[in-house]
Design a protein around this motif. Sequence first.
Motif, PDB file in Angstrom:
ATOM      1  N   HIS A 141       0.812  -1.171   0.068  1.00  0.00           N
ATOM      2  CA  HIS A 141       0.021  -0.040  -0.014  1.00  0.00           C
ATOM      3  C   HIS A 141       0.810   1.032  -0.068  1.00  0.00           C
ATOM      4  O   HIS A 141       0.284   2.331   0.252  1.00  0.00           O
ATOM      5  CB  HIS A 141      -0.724   0.030   1.132  1.00  0.00           C
ATOM      6  N   ALA A 142       2.051   1.185  -0.426  1.00  0.00           N
ATOM      7  CA  ALA A 142       3.083   2.447  -0.364  1.00  0.00           C
ATOM      8  C   ALA A 142       4.072   1.946  -1.479  1.00  0.00           C
ATOM      9  O   ALA A 142       4.184   0.793  -1.887  1.00  0.00           O
ATOM     10  CB  ALA A 142       3.669   2.440   0.876  1.00  0.00           C
ATOM     11  N   ALA A 143       4.621   2.853  -1.941  1.00  0.00           N
ATOM     12  CA  ALA A 143       5.696   2.914  -3.088  1.00  0.00           C
ATOM     13  C   ALA A 143       6.937   3.812  -2.826  1.00  0.00           C
ATOM     14  O   ALA A 143       7.326   4.405  -3.466  1.00  0.00           O
ATOM     15  CB  ALA A 143       5.244   3.254  -4.419  1.00  0.00           C
ATOM     16  N   THR A 144       7.389   3.604  -1.331  1.00  0.00           N
ATOM     17  CA  THR A 144       8.636   4.381  -1.027  1.00  0.00           C
ATOM     18  C   THR A 144       9.726   3.534  -1.503  1.00  0.00           C
ATOM     19  O   THR A 144       9.675   2.395  -1.863  1.00  0.00           O
ATOM     20  CB  THR A 144       8.745   4.700   0.583  1.00  0.00           C
ATOM     21  N   PRO A 145      10.986   3.821  -1.414  1.00  0.00           N
ATOM     22  CA  PRO A 145      12.241   3.085  -1.895  1.00  0.00           C
ATOM     23  C   PRO A 145      12.317   1.780  -1.052  1.00  0.00           C
ATOM     24  O   PRO A 145      12.607   0.792  -1.636  1.00  0.00           O
ATOM     25  CB  PRO A 145      13.354   3.972  -1.523  1.00  0.00           C
ATOM     26  N   LEU A 146      11.741   1.805   0.007  1.00  0.00           N
ATOM     27  CA  LEU A 146      11.698   0.416   0.822  1.00  0.00           C
ATOM     28  C   LEU A 146      10.876  -0.678   0.193  1.00  0.00           C
ATOM     29  O   LEU A 146      11.481  -1.902   0.076  1.00  0.00           O
ATOM     30  CB  LEU A 146      11.183   0.670   1.989  1.00  0.00           C
ATOM     31  N   GLU A 147       9.802  -0.173  -0.298  1.00  0.00           N
ATOM     32  CA  GLU A 147       9.065  -1.234  -1.125  1.00  0.00           C
ATOM     33  C   GLU A 147       9.296  -1.637  -2.509  1.00  0.00           C
ATOM     34  O   GLU A 147       9.497  -2.556  -2.966  1.00  0.00           O
ATOM     35  CB  GLU A 147       7.451  -0.766  -1.249  1.00  0.00           C
ATOM     36  N   ILE A 148       9.963  -0.359  -3.245  1.00  0.00           N
ATOM     37  CA  ILE A 148      10.226  -0.546  -4.592  1.00  0.00           C
ATOM     38  C   ILE A 148      11.573  -1.549  -4.649  1.00  0.00           C
ATOM     39  O   ILE A 148      11.721  -2.112  -5.559  1.00  0.00           O
ATOM     40  CB  ILE A 148      10.707   0.959  -5.041  1.00  0.00           C
ATOM     41  N   ARG A 149      12.320  -1.205  -3.702  1.00  0.00           N
ATOM     42  CA  ARG A 149      13.584  -2.262  -3.626  1.00  0.00           C
ATOM     43  C   ARG A 149      13.105  -3.779  -3.896  1.00  0.00           C
ATOM     44  O   ARG A 149      13.962  -4.600  -4.340  1.00  0.00           O
ATOM     45  CB  ARG A 149      14.360  -2.259  -2.397  1.00  0.00           C
ATOM     46  N   GLN A 150      12.007  -4.126  -3.325  1.00  0.00           N
ATOM     47  CA  GLN A 150      11.733  -5.546  -3.459  1.00  0.00           C
ATOM     48  C   GLN A 150      11.188  -5.887  -4.621  1.00  0.00           C
ATOM     49  O   GLN A 150      11.313  -7.131  -4.988  1.00  0.00           O
ATOM     50  CB  GLN A 150      10.466  -5.818  -2.357  1.00  0.00           C
TER      51      GLN A 150
END
Length: 544
Positions: free
Chosen positions: A353-362
């Motif tokens: 439910h978010a697209a910060t660098p933390l999620e995008i890295r996955q």
Amino acid sequence: MGDRTVQPDLTDSQWQRLLAYGVPSDAAEGEVLFRAGDAWADLILVETGLTEVVRDALPWMPETQIATIGPRGFLGEVGLLNGQRPFLTGRVVAPGRIRRIDRPALQRLMAEDDELCDLLLHTLWARREFLRAGPAALSLKIVASSSASAGLALRRYAERLDLVYTWVEADDPGNAELLATHGYRRDDMPVAIIQGEPLSNATPGEVSAALGLAYTNDDETPADLAVVGGGPAGLAAAIYGASEGLRTVLLDSIAPGGQSAATSRIENYLGFPFGVSGDTLTDQASLQALKFGVRVFAPCEAAALEWAADPLALALADGTRVHARAVIVTTGAQYRRLPIDRWDEFEQGGIYHAATPLEIRQVAGDPVVVIGGANSAGQAALALAANGCSVRLVVRGDGLSAAMSSYLVDRITEDPRIRIHTGTRVTGLHGDSSLERVTLSGTTSEAVECRGLFCFIGAEPATDWIRQLDRDDHGFLRTGTDIVRLDPAWGSMRRAPLPFETSLPRVFAAGDVRRGSMKRVAAAVGEGSSAVASVHLALSDLPG
């Protein structure tokens, strides 16, 4: 630590003004000035002698010196502004004279001397960033799989609060021997290792308590203002309240930032011509809150509100009670979910439910699907495409222009890495242990590859915990002249509800949780700060 951003050269005038806030004492060789895990730490000024800061010995590693600080230097980092327990130890190497600046004195300094305030704030923040990149980060290690929701939640918590920590990726084959040596099993994860002590199946709440970030009220004095919810409206309310002299606490069920922290880029926020990410905006606002003396506690989930003549009481989910003379509810909204088989399963890894660098890295470089037709979905699609993802943007409506800003529509339609599917819904999820494909139905009907499903389909107001307040049919809080049902408590009042005040006296609402709000970051900031003006008026009516 020779960098002047973390060890500034103070002028004679600056040093003398700084000394005036401290209490002097002699320091003997070997004396411990503060110890990792202490309940509180002072800002310590070194007049003469020499001090050092060390990371304590861990079971697998000896003590490590982080820095030495001599005359005209000071010990401390940004955690002392919020009462975080020290994760390092400071002690005297050569005897001399020190001065201690406790939290009340530090807050006076920040309010009275703008130059020193800016210097300290820049230095304390720079030290936090310096520590994040060095051996101090071993004081907190998180061992988990980034594909598991519990591990991702703990990492998101650490990132949102800018904690100094080290991440150990359980899915990395290179870490297999390390995990086996320490006996960490998948069933134990996430494991938080705090000062060498492992905590299995660690939650943000448990880590918060261990670090001293859980709610405490040391002197039992009620706060003037409790802000519930740390999104843009809550941060703005807390900052304005504290800067205008109100003793303020900010409580958030996860960590400061709210949904805005999940926004990869905000292009139209005033003062940022090149755009700003939601997490950057949150970081700066959180630091600003600490500057003005806001006590930030997270995760602290409010479970109930109990009204009284003075003070009000908030019951937290763990049974703790927070007393405050006024409350501003800025709990925003909770993400909507789709009624699709296996949704719960893939929320453990693969649905975001978010697209910060933390999620995008996955998912960098992988095929992804973004659901939604508003700005947050558009910003996520662009951010994912910029990180090598093949993006399918799935919109239930006939086009993008109904709910998305035109500048985003233009950029998305011109980006060859993004395919737009209007009149389409996601109706199926497929994969073994992780998400592999989704089924699209509607104008486009097919199963497509998908390693990450990013869902931005709106949210429901987070108001179930305050059902006694007047709400509309959708659960949004009514305020001011919009209120239909006043609480009997108004019978003893000599006034009508103020702007942003709810159906209970001295309980206010701002931001996305309020009926009629604009549901934009800038509008939420405006509402949060404006609600504080009404708080002042309401408190002026109280005796004493």
